[in-house]
Design a protein around this motif. Structure first.
Motif, PDB file in Angstrom:
ATOM      1  N   SER A  63       0.818  -1.214   0.000  1.00  0.00           N
ATOM      2  CA  SER A  63       0.000   0.000   0.000  1.00  0.00           C
ATOM      3  C   SER A  63       0.855   1.267   0.000  1.00  0.00           C
ATOM      4  CB  SER A  63      -0.928   0.009   1.222  1.00  0.00           C
ATOM      5  OG  SER A  63      -0.177   0.103   2.423  1.00  0.00           O
ATOM      6  N   VAL A  64       2.113   1.133   0.421  1.00  0.00           N
ATOM      7  CA  VAL A  64       3.014   2.292   0.485  1.00  0.00           C
ATOM      8  C   VAL A  64       4.069   2.251  -0.623  1.00  0.00           C
ATOM      9  CG1 VAL A  64       4.668   3.559   1.925  1.00  0.00           C
ATOM     10  CG2 VAL A  64       2.660   2.467   2.972  1.00  0.00           C
ATOM     11  N   PHE A  65       4.622   1.057  -0.849  1.00  0.00           N
ATOM     12  CA  PHE A  65       5.703   0.899  -1.814  1.00  0.00           C
ATOM     13  C   PHE A  65       5.282  -0.014  -2.963  1.00  0.00           C
ATOM     14  CE2 PHE A  65       7.616   1.412   2.421  1.00  0.00           C
ATOM     15  CZ  PHE A  65       8.315   2.593   2.234  1.00  0.00           C
ATOM     16  N   ASP A  66       6.179  -0.181  -3.919  1.00  0.00           N
ATOM     17  CA  ASP A  66       5.983  -1.138  -4.999  1.00  0.00           C
ATOM     18  C   ASP A  66       6.071  -2.561  -4.443  1.00  0.00           C
ATOM     19  OD1 ASP A  66       7.611  -2.781  -7.374  1.00  0.00           O
ATOM     20  OD2 ASP A  66       6.010  -1.481  -8.104  1.00  0.00           O
ATOM     21  N   TRP A  67       5.494  -3.548  -5.142  1.00  0.00           N
ATOM     22  CA  TRP A  67       5.515  -4.927  -4.657  1.00  0.00           C
ATOM     23  C   TRP A  67       6.936  -5.456  -4.488  1.00  0.00           C
ATOM     24  CZ3 TRP A  67       8.072  -8.312  -7.816  1.00  0.00           C
ATOM     25  CH2 TRP A  67       8.160  -8.006  -9.183  1.00  0.00           C
ATOM     26  N   ARG A  68       7.883  -4.864  -5.183  1.00  0.00           N
ATOM     27  CA  ARG A  68       9.275  -5.314  -5.075  1.00  0.00           C
ATOM     28  C   ARG A  68       9.858  -5.102  -3.678  1.00  0.00           C
ATOM     29  NH1 ARG A  68       8.125  -3.452 -10.024  1.00  0.00           N
ATOM     30  NH2 ARG A  68       8.850  -4.644 -11.836  1.00  0.00           N
ATOM     31  N   ALA A  69       9.259  -4.182  -2.922  1.00  0.00           N
ATOM     32  CA  ALA A  69       9.747  -3.926  -1.562  1.00  0.00           C
ATOM     33  C   ALA A  69       9.545  -5.149  -0.660  1.00  0.00           C
ATOM     34  CB  ALA A  69       9.026  -2.713  -0.975  1.00  0.00           C
ATOM     35  N   VAL A  70       8.604  -6.026  -1.007  1.00  0.00           N
ATOM     36  CA  VAL A  70       8.403  -7.254  -0.235  1.00  0.00           C
ATOM     37  C   VAL A  70       9.677  -8.083  -0.221  1.00  0.00           C
ATOM     38  CG1 VAL A  70       7.203  -9.489  -0.260  1.00  0.00           C
ATOM     39  CG2 VAL A  70       5.909  -7.363  -0.551  1.00  0.00           C
ATOM     40  N   PHE A  71      10.325  -8.174  -1.356  1.00  0.00           N
ATOM     41  CA  PHE A  71      11.526  -9.007  -1.457  1.00  0.00           C
ATOM     42  C   PHE A  71      12.743  -8.324  -0.839  1.00  0.00           C
ATOM     43  CE2 PHE A  71       8.605 -10.391  -4.762  1.00  0.00           C
ATOM     44  CZ  PHE A  71       8.540 -11.739  -4.474  1.00  0.00           C
ATOM     45  N   VAL A  72      12.746  -7.004  -0.799  1.00  0.00           N
ATOM     46  CA  VAL A  72      13.801  -6.293  -0.075  1.00  0.00           C
ATOM     47  C   VAL A  72      13.694  -6.598   1.416  1.00  0.00           C
ATOM     48  CG1 VAL A  72      14.734  -4.029   0.526  1.00  0.00           C
ATOM     49  CG2 VAL A  72      13.908  -4.461  -1.807  1.00  0.00           C
ATOM     50  N   THR A  73      12.469  -6.585   1.937  1.00  0.00           N
ATOM     51  CA  THR A  73      12.232  -6.923   3.344  1.00  0.00           C
ATOM     52  C   THR A  73      12.678  -8.340   3.643  1.00  0.00           C
ATOM     53  OG1 THR A  73      10.313  -5.429   3.373  1.00  0.00           O
ATOM     54  CG2 THR A  73      10.483  -7.058   5.153  1.00  0.00           C
ATOM     55  N   ALA A  74      12.323  -9.276   2.752  1.00  0.00           N
ATOM     56  CA  ALA A  74      12.705 -10.671   2.946  1.00  0.00           C
ATOM     57  C   ALA A  74      14.222 -10.832   2.926  1.00  0.00           C
ATOM     58  CB  ALA A  74      12.068 -11.539   1.868  1.00  0.00           C
ATOM     59  N   PHE A  75      14.898 -10.083   2.075  1.00  0.00           N
ATOM     60  CA  PHE A  75      16.362 -10.176   2.003  1.00  0.00           C
ATOM     61  C   PHE A  75      16.995  -9.752   3.328  1.00  0.00           C
ATOM     62  CE2 PHE A  75      20.594  -8.535   1.198  1.00  0.00           C
ATOM     63  CZ  PHE A  75      21.145  -9.517   0.390  1.00  0.00           C
ATOM     64  N   VAL A  76      16.490  -8.694   3.918  1.00  0.00           N
ATOM     65  CA  VAL A  76      17.045  -8.213   5.200  1.00  0.00           C
ATOM     66  C   VAL A  76      16.842  -9.261   6.291  1.00  0.00           C
ATOM     67  CG1 VAL A  76      16.818  -6.472   7.007  1.00  0.00           C
ATOM     68  CG2 VAL A  76      16.748  -5.782   4.596  1.00  0.00           C
ATOM     69  N   LEU A  77      15.639  -9.829   6.382  1.00  0.00           N
ATOM     70  CA  LEU A  77      15.377 -10.865   7.388  1.00  0.00           C
ATOM     71  C   LEU A  77      16.259 -12.088   7.161  1.00  0.00           C
ATOM     72  CD1 LEU A  77      11.468 -10.746   7.571  1.00  0.00           C
ATOM     73  CD2 LEU A  77      13.091  -9.890   9.270  1.00  0.00           C
ATOM     74  N   GLY A  78      16.404 -12.490   5.899  1.00  0.00           N
ATOM     75  CA  GLY A  78      17.235 -13.645   5.580  1.00  0.00           C
ATOM     76  C   GLY A  78      18.698 -13.417   5.923  1.00  0.00           C
ATOM     77  N   ALA A  79      19.168 -12.186   5.736  1.00  0.00           N
ATOM     78  CA  ALA A  79      20.564 -11.878   6.060  1.00  0.00           C
ATOM     79  C   ALA A  79      20.813 -11.985   7.562  1.00  0.00           C
ATOM     80  CB  ALA A  79      20.918 -10.475   5.559  1.00  0.00           C
ATOM     81  N   VAL A  80      19.858 -11.508   8.367  1.00  0.00           N
ATOM     82  CA  VAL A  80      19.984 -11.634   9.825  1.00  0.00           C
ATOM     83  C   VAL A  80      20.008 -13.110  10.228  1.00  0.00           C
ATOM     84  CG1 VAL A  80      18.856 -11.177  12.042  1.00  0.00           C
ATOM     85  CG2 VAL A  80      18.905  -9.404  10.265  1.00  0.00           C
TER      86      VAL A  80
END
Length: 402
Positions: free
Chosen positions: A154-171
């Motif tokens: 609702s705020v960003f493009d759908w691609r931001a979902v995968f950016v979020t997932a990348f950060v969680l996966g890196a942790v």
């Protein structure tokens, strides 16, 4: 022991990220397909390919984990998942999106490595309680995913979902690198004969094969709901994101409650009883949902009952299947993951084909579950009888210490 619990926590984060990645994008899939010009069936196909990606490496990963260690394989797999996740936003067409999602799904191939390590490091009761709790990741993802995904989209493009997932996966990767124990399991003897004999013993074990078949059948309706509900509710039903989220939460919270209840049980878990009780709830819930699709509130209530039953028996069913073969836990878990993903992907595509044929109606989805419910309940009762008989035989064979 403290380090083992930290390892379990970071592995839980990795598993949650793998599933959450998929469930966060599901409410945005109509937008993805609208941007790329893809048909409705691509929404379900995206999940099917993701799941199929999760069964492509299993046979080789099992012996590899026994040869070089679970830690190296787990960390390598998590790194591969991160790479694929970073590539998804770069897709420029629907076929490219689906292809990268297939490779991203390979990240789930490595989840069984963590489960194998847990089954080796903990006893029966702790392993069932821990894996049951961790199994909630498959449920928390549909609960958290639609909410988080809708908020992001609702705020960003759908691609931001995968950016979020990348950060969680890196942790998760950094945590696993610091806490996952090295080694684990007994190395296989060199040569193909030993490996072939081990896999033959696994795939010819009736308890294992039936257990994984029943487990795959049981989770298929929930997976199909995750994959098809965006088309059923959002695209064809005209529902709002709020309604979509409410349905997901109401249906899947049953699984969460039942698995937390198992975690609070004291003493040794009665695995046979869990199978029977969960089987009854499953057939009542899923069977009832098949005949209540015309009444949304009743349909949701029945699906809640089914998900509660699934949460009750799933951990016990997997434990019985995994320990039935007497083979390496890595090989057995690899075989389980391969079959499990195949059953789910095939079942999801069958659901997808039927729902597409009838215009993605709720009734079409619901009626598919009736034969599944009957088969799952029958399988659970059969496995419970066999397990109880083996327990009685084991007790009878113990020496009298009185």
């Amino acid at each position: 022991m403290k380090r083992l619990w930290w390892f379990s926590a970071f592995f839980l984060l990795y598993e949650l990220t793998v599933y959450l990645t998929n469930d966060m994008i599901m409410p945005g899939m109509p937008s993805v397909m609208a941007e790329f010009g893809g048909p409705s069936r691509y929404i379900g196909l995206s999940l099917s390919l993701y799941i199929l990606g999760g069964c492509t490496l299993q046979i080789g990963l099992g012996p590899l984990a026994d040869r070089i260690g679970k830690r190296r394989v787990m960390l390598g797999g998590a790194a591969f998942f991160l790479l694929a996740t970073a590539l998804v936003p770069m897709a420029g067409s629907a076929p490219q999106f689906l292809a990268i999602r297939f490779f991203q799904g390979m990240g789930s191939c490595f989840i069984f490595i963590g489960y194998a390590a847990i089954h080796e490091l903990f006893d029966d009761t702790r392993a069932v309680k821990l894996t049951t709790l961790m199994g909630n990741t498959t449920v928390f993802a549909p609960l958290i995913g639609p909410v988080a995904g809708s908020a992001v989209i609702s705020v960003f493009d759908w691609r931001a979902v995968f950016v979020t997932a990348f950060v969680l996966g890196a942790v998760a990767w950094l945590g696993l690198a610091r806490t996952m124990p090295a080694g684990g399991g007994k190395p296989l003897a060199a040569g193909d004969k030993s490996l072939t004999a081990s896999y033959r013993a696994i795939f010819t074990n009736r308890t294992f094969m039936l257990g994984i078949l029943v487990a795959g059948l049981a989770i298929t309706p929930l997976t199909a709901w995750i994959g098809l509900s965006p088309a059923i509710l959002l695209q064809h039903g005209g529902a709002s994101y709020g309604t979509y989220i409410a349905w997901q939460c109401a249906i899947f919270v049953g699984f969460v409650l039942s698995t937390f209840a198992i975690g609070r049980m004291g003493g040794e878990l009665p695995l046979g009883r869990l199978l029977r009780q969960g089987g009854v709830l499953a057939v009542v819930g899923l069977g009832g949902a098949g005949f209540a699709a015309g009444q949304p509130q009743l349909f949701i209530a029945c699906m809640f009952v089914f998900s509660a039953g699934f949460g009750l028996f799933n951990g016990a069913l997997i434990r019985i299947a995994l320990t039935a073969t007497g083979q390496s836990m890595s090989l057995t878990s690899a075989a389980m993951s391969l079959l499990y993903c195949l059953y789910i992907a095939l079942g999801l595509e069958l659901y997808n084909a039927i729902c597409e044929r009838f215009g993605y109606t709720l009734q079409a989805y619901a009626l598919c579950g009736v034969p599944v419910a009957l088969a799952v309940c029958a399988g659970l009762f059969h496995i419970a009888r066999g397990h109880d008989a083996r327990v009685r035989d084991a007790v009878a064979g113990l020496p009298d210490l009185a």
